[in-house]
Design an enzyme around this catalytic site. Structure first.
Site, PDB file in Angstrom:
ATOM      1  N   ARG A 169     -20.057  74.237  78.834  1.00  0.00           N
ATOM      2  CA  ARG A 169     -20.415  75.256  78.697  1.00  0.00           C
ATOM      3  C   ARG A 169     -22.131  74.594  79.267  1.00  0.00           C
ATOM      4  O   ARG A 169     -23.380  74.694  78.099  1.00  0.00           O
ATOM      5  CB  ARG A 169     -21.098  75.940  77.116  1.00  0.00           C
ATOM      6  N   SER A 219     -19.129  83.537  70.461  1.00  0.00           N
ATOM      7  CA  SER A 219     -18.959  82.213  69.853  1.00  0.00           C
ATOM      8  C   SER A 219     -20.063  81.733  69.590  1.00  0.00           C
ATOM      9  O   SER A 219     -21.494  82.018  70.645  1.00  0.00           O
ATOM     10  CB  SER A 219     -17.765  81.225  70.497  1.00  0.00           C
ATOM     11  N   GLU A 289     -24.244  77.652  70.504  1.00  0.00           N
ATOM     12  CA  GLU A 289     -23.834  77.632  71.987  1.00  0.00           C
ATOM     13  C   GLU A 289     -24.746  79.198  72.381  1.00  0.00           C
ATOM     14  O   GLU A 289     -24.660  78.887  74.051  1.00  0.00           O
ATOM     15  CB  GLU A 289     -22.425  78.379  72.132  1.00  0.00           C
TER      16      GLU A 289
END
Ligand SMILES: Cc1cc2nc3c(=O)[nH]c(=O)nc-3n(C[C@H](O)[C@H](O)[C@H](O)COP(=O)(O)OP(=O)(O)OC[C@H]3O[C@@H](n4cnc5c(N)ncnc54)[C@H](O)[C@@H]3O)c2cc1C
Length: 297
Positions: A169, A219, A289
């Site tokens: 990420r 998420s 995230e």
């Protein structure tokens, strides 16, 4: 410079609610918002912001974003009007605002394999490069050949794969503040039927596991080493918890869904509650995230 902007066809929206654009359907207003259609328009807008000393915020498809309820000062650019996708041999070249889903579909149409994992990720190509988006064992890093950007100082530059510092990420553009303009994906010729089957199977799996029927930002937290986020939140006894209009999804505890006119503050309160509870119960620090931007109300 304002005059120069007026001579172009670039419309500037003032005090525009960003909840109209974010996947969570929350967030305050952008002071000034534009949807550039070309690289030249991006450049003109960045020059305008520099001249007026305005901070610049870049948004793609707003699917991994919480904009706080006070909104965003300065100039915000949403790049979704730059959405051309071209296939040349085994490469797909997509502008930053193209949806990664459409890019995966274009690859399929040309019988190119490698983007099947992305068939259900609702972000733009620029956001997917920025985040190194991934799913089901694939990630953007494995199929990117190069990325065209415009730097903070307005110069055009192309990064090759190895310069992009991809990690979980993460990519270089998170550190440089460059704006992604386009990406070249290097794929492999494959069997069209097999590509379609894999895309359809992954999307069916996604629909069975994720609360796609509600607004969300996917998420919320990164996967901590050695754990899965959903089960941690479940074991902490938080699944289904409601704060304001936001709920920890009863289908997938890693998602916070907007069930009843939630605000960004509801989202932020829920994120803090989850972080505190999981830390206290399991001594695990959950890192968002989702990108959180803008000012408190
Ligand atoms: C239902 C759902 C499912 C999801 N599933 C997944 C999944 O399986 N895997 C996954 O990785 N993610 C998933 N996501 C999250 C999200 O789709 C990805 O992170 C996606 O890559 C974000 O792209 P975006 O264009 O929406 O970015 P945005 O939300 O618009 O922005 C995210 C960040 O990228 C920056 N950014 C965006 N475009 C540019 C650009 N052109 N240049 C520079 N910076 C830019 C923004 O400034 C911001 O910091 C999911 C989200 C939802 C709502």
């Amino acid at each position: 410079m304002v005059d120069k902007l007026q001579q172009t066809a670039i419309a500037l929206l003032k005090n525009e609610p960003l909840s109209k654009y974010t996947f969570t359907e929350t967030g305050g207003p952008a002071d000034q918002l534009a949807f550039p259609k070309t690289v030249s328009e991006v450049k003109t807008l960045l020059d305008y912001a520099a001249d007026e000393q305005l901070p610049v915020t870049i948004i793609g498809n707003a699917s991994n974003l919480i904009v706080r309820d006070g909104g965003i000062r300065g100039l915000t650019l949403i790049l979704t009007a730059m959405h051309e996708i071209t296939t040349v041999g085994d490469r797909v070249i997509a502008q930053a605002g193209a949806r990664i889903i459409d890019t995966a579909e274009a690859a399929y149409e040309s019988g190119l394999s490698g983007l099947e994992f992305a068939a259900g990720i609702p972000g733009s190509v620029g956001g997917a490069v920025f985040m190194n988006a991934g799913a089901y064992g694939g990630e953007v890093a494995t199929v990117i050949e190069s990325v065209d950007v415009i730097t903070k100082t307005g110069s055009l530059h192309t990064y090759q794969h190895d310069e992009l510092a991809f990690a979980y990420r993460h990519s270089l553009v998170q550190d440089t503040g460059d704006t992604v303009l386009a990406a070249t994906f290097k794929l492999a010729h494959g069997d069209k039927t097999a590509i379609r089957t894999e895309m359809d199977q992954l999307n069916a799996l996604r629909a069975s596991k994720q609360p796609l029927e509600y607004p969300s930002c996917g998420s919320v937290f990164k996967r901590p080493e050695g754990y899965f986020v959903g089960p941690l939140i479940q074991k902490a006894g938080l699944q289904g918890h409601i704060l304001g209009g936001a709920q920890i999804s009863t289908k997938h505890a890693g998602f916070i869904v907007n069930i009843n006119h939630a605000t960004a503050t509801d989202y932020m309160d829920m994120i803090h509650l989850i972080q505190q509870t999981v830390k206290a119960k399991f001594d695990v620090a959950l890192e968002p995230e989702v990108r959180i931007i803008g000012e408190e109300k």
